[in-house]
Motif scaffolding. Sequence first.
Motif, PDB file in Angstrom:
ATOM      1  N   GLY A   1       0.787  -1.220   0.000  1.00  0.00           N
ATOM      2  CA  GLY A   1       0.000   0.000   0.000  1.00  0.00           C
ATOM      3  C   GLY A   1       0.820   1.272   0.000  1.00  0.00           C
ATOM      4  N   ALA A   2       2.116   1.153   0.322  1.00  0.00           N
ATOM      5  CA  ALA A   2       2.972   2.330   0.454  1.00  0.00           C
ATOM      6  C   ALA A   2       3.017   3.225  -0.793  1.00  0.00           C
ATOM      7  CB  ALA A   2       4.380   1.905   0.858  1.00  0.00           C
ATOM      8  N   PRO A   3       2.981   2.688  -2.008  1.00  0.00           N
ATOM      9  CA  PRO A   3       3.063   3.587  -3.175  1.00  0.00           C
ATOM     10  C   PRO A   3       1.806   4.432  -3.430  1.00  0.00           C
ATOM     11  CG  PRO A   3       3.695   1.345  -3.776  1.00  0.00           C
ATOM     12  CD  PRO A   3       3.128   1.296  -2.407  1.00  0.00           C
ATOM     13  N   PHE A   4       0.724   4.152  -2.737  1.00  0.00           N
ATOM     14  CA  PHE A   4      -0.540   4.841  -3.011  1.00  0.00           C
ATOM     15  C   PHE A   4      -0.773   5.996  -2.045  1.00  0.00           C
ATOM     16  CE2 PHE A   4      -1.006   0.439  -4.414  1.00  0.00           C
ATOM     17  CZ  PHE A   4      -1.260   0.654  -5.751  1.00  0.00           C
ATOM     18  N   PHE A   5      -1.450   7.009  -2.525  1.00  0.00           N
ATOM     19  CA  PHE A   5      -1.833   8.182  -1.729  1.00  0.00           C
ATOM     20  C   PHE A   5      -0.634   8.814  -1.034  1.00  0.00           C
ATOM     21  CE2 PHE A   5      -5.584   5.305  -1.591  1.00  0.00           C
ATOM     22  CZ  PHE A   5      -6.395   6.037  -2.439  1.00  0.00           C
ATOM     23  N   PHE A   6       0.445   8.973  -1.791  1.00  0.00           N
ATOM     24  CA  PHE A   6       1.665   9.606  -1.296  1.00  0.00           C
ATOM     25  C   PHE A   6       2.230   8.901  -0.069  1.00  0.00           C
ATOM     26  CE2 PHE A   6      -0.947  12.903  -3.306  1.00  0.00           C
ATOM     27  CZ  PHE A   6      -0.116  13.218  -4.373  1.00  0.00           C
ATOM     28  N   GLY A   7       2.085   7.603  -0.004  1.00  0.00           N
ATOM     29  CA  GLY A   7       2.607   6.814   1.101  1.00  0.00           C
ATOM     30  C   GLY A   7       1.595   6.505   2.177  1.00  0.00           C
ATOM     31  N   LEU A   8       0.498   7.245   2.206  1.00  0.00           N
ATOM     32  CA  LEU A   8      -0.520   6.993   3.230  1.00  0.00           C
ATOM     33  C   LEU A   8      -1.251   5.675   3.011  1.00  0.00           C
ATOM     34  CD1 LEU A   8      -2.046  10.550   3.665  1.00  0.00           C
ATOM     35  CD2 LEU A   8      -0.522   9.343   5.213  1.00  0.00           C
ATOM     36  N   GLY A   9      -1.089   5.106   1.839  1.00  0.00           N
ATOM     37  CA  GLY A   9      -1.703   3.808   1.561  1.00  0.00           C
ATOM     38  C   GLY A   9      -1.143   2.700   2.430  1.00  0.00           C
ATOM     39  N   ALA A  10       0.016   2.927   3.008  1.00  0.00           N
ATOM     40  CA  ALA A  10       0.614   1.918   3.886  1.00  0.00           C
ATOM     41  C   ALA A  10      -0.253   1.678   5.115  1.00  0.00           C
ATOM     42  CB  ALA A  10       2.023   2.346   4.304  1.00  0.00           C
ATOM     43  N   LEU A  11      -0.874   2.728   5.625  1.00  0.00           N
ATOM     44  CA  LEU A  11      -1.735   2.587   6.797  1.00  0.00           C
ATOM     45  C   LEU A  11      -2.940   1.715   6.467  1.00  0.00           C
ATOM     46  CD1 LEU A  11      -2.427   3.430   9.705  1.00  0.00           C
ATOM     47  CD2 LEU A  11      -3.594   5.400   8.741  1.00  0.00           C
ATOM     48  N   GLY A  12      -3.638   2.066   5.400  1.00  0.00           N
ATOM     49  CA  GLY A  12      -4.778   1.254   4.978  1.00  0.00           C
ATOM     50  C   GLY A  12      -4.362  -0.135   4.548  1.00  0.00           C
ATOM     51  N   GLY A  13      -3.198  -0.223   3.892  1.00  0.00           N
ATOM     52  CA  GLY A  13      -2.696  -1.524   3.474  1.00  0.00           C
ATOM     53  C   GLY A  13      -2.415  -2.437   4.652  1.00  0.00           C
ATOM     54  N   ALA A  14      -1.864  -1.878   5.717  1.00  0.00           N
ATOM     55  CA  ALA A  14      -1.589  -2.678   6.910  1.00  0.00           C
ATOM     56  C   ALA A  14      -2.888  -3.178   7.537  1.00  0.00           C
ATOM     57  CB  ALA A  14      -0.783  -1.875   7.920  1.00  0.00           C
ATOM     58  N   LEU A  15      -3.872  -2.300   7.613  1.00  0.00           N
ATOM     59  CA  LEU A  15      -5.146  -2.693   8.213  1.00  0.00           C
ATOM     60  C   LEU A  15      -5.873  -3.733   7.351  1.00  0.00           C
ATOM     61  CD1 LEU A  15      -6.338   0.827   9.379  1.00  0.00           C
ATOM     62  CD2 LEU A  15      -5.537  -1.040  10.826  1.00  0.00           C
ATOM     63  N   LEU A  16      -5.941  -3.458   6.043  1.00  0.00           N
ATOM     64  CA  LEU A  16      -6.604  -4.423   5.150  1.00  0.00           C
ATOM     65  C   LEU A  16      -5.808  -5.714   5.036  1.00  0.00           C
ATOM     66  CD1 LEU A  16      -7.891  -2.042   2.343  1.00  0.00           C
ATOM     67  CD2 LEU A  16      -9.208  -3.128   4.174  1.00  0.00           C
ATOM     68  N   GLY A  17      -4.482  -5.603   5.102  1.00  0.00           N
ATOM     69  CA  GLY A  17      -3.645  -6.799   5.063  1.00  0.00           C
ATOM     70  C   GLY A  17      -3.856  -7.683   6.276  1.00  0.00           C
ATOM     71  N   ALA A  18      -4.027  -7.074   7.438  1.00  0.00           N
ATOM     72  CA  ALA A  18      -4.310  -7.857   8.647  1.00  0.00           C
ATOM     73  C   ALA A  18      -5.635  -8.598   8.488  1.00  0.00           C
ATOM     74  CB  ALA A  18      -4.349  -6.945   9.870  1.00  0.00           C
ATOM     75  N   PHE A  19      -6.630  -7.890   7.971  1.00  0.00           N
ATOM     76  CA  PHE A  19      -7.933  -8.505   7.740  1.00  0.00           C
ATOM     77  C   PHE A  19      -7.815  -9.635   6.715  1.00  0.00           C
ATOM     78  CE2 PHE A  19     -11.955  -8.950   5.551  1.00  0.00           C
ATOM     79  CZ  PHE A  19     -12.881  -8.962   6.586  1.00  0.00           C
ATOM     80  N   GLY A  20      -7.214  -9.320   5.558  1.00  0.00           N
ATOM     81  CA  GLY A  20      -7.130 -10.295   4.468  1.00  0.00           C
ATOM     82  C   GLY A  20      -6.268 -11.491   4.803  1.00  0.00           C
ATOM     83  N   GLY A  21      -5.134 -11.261   5.444  1.00  0.00           N
ATOM     84  CA  GLY A  21      -4.251 -12.372   5.806  1.00  0.00           C
ATOM     85  C   GLY A  21      -4.913 -13.338   6.760  1.00  0.00           C
ATOM     86  N   CYS A  22      -5.573 -12.787   7.766  1.00  0.00           N
ATOM     87  CA  CYS A  22      -6.279 -13.643   8.723  1.00  0.00           C
ATOM     88  C   CYS A  22      -7.429 -14.374   8.040  1.00  0.00           C
ATOM     89  CB  CYS A  22      -6.782 -12.793   9.892  1.00  0.00           C
ATOM     90  SG  CYS A  22      -7.558 -13.738  11.212  1.00  0.00           S
TER      91      CYS A  22
END
Length: 169
Positions: free
Chosen positions: A99-120
């Motif tokens: 998610g880091a490349p999106f929204f000027f790096g702010l995508g990392a925050l959403g990516g981490a949250l969605l990744g936790a959801f998706g991975g689990c």
Amino acid sequence: MELLIGSVFIMVMALSLGLHLFSLPANWVVLGILALWRFMYPAQATGMDSTFFIIAGGLALLGELLEFGVQMLGAKRYGSTGKGNVGGIVGAIAGAIMGAPFFFGLGALGGALLGAFGGCLIVEIAQGRPFDVAVQSAKGAFFGKFLGMGVKFGIGVCLLVLGASHIWA
């Protein structure tokens, strides 16, 4: 002049806490800035001895451990298995990176949250658990990750206050 330079150091530490939004190690950056202050101004760095840095480093490490620990507790509370927890942690890390490349790096925050959801979710489904149970477990990983990030940010604020009290001593 020292007051001005001290103020700049504290402002840089405060701004570096914004790195949490990018899932970057902000607490370690604050610790590095404190070490730089100690190196550049040893006479003004009263009380910044090795004990101070051991405590500050311990706080930064505690923040990292609590971020993932709270995520695991959240997922467990919502019914996740141990493997689902591991999937949530791996998913959070992968999601932050992707998610880091999106929204000027702010995508990392959403990516981490969605990744936790998706991975689990993926791991729970792969283990043969019913979809609704897997979704419930994944919600726990999501909420736990969010709370863990908040705890880690709070520890970063504590590091900032602790460091500022020694810079402006």
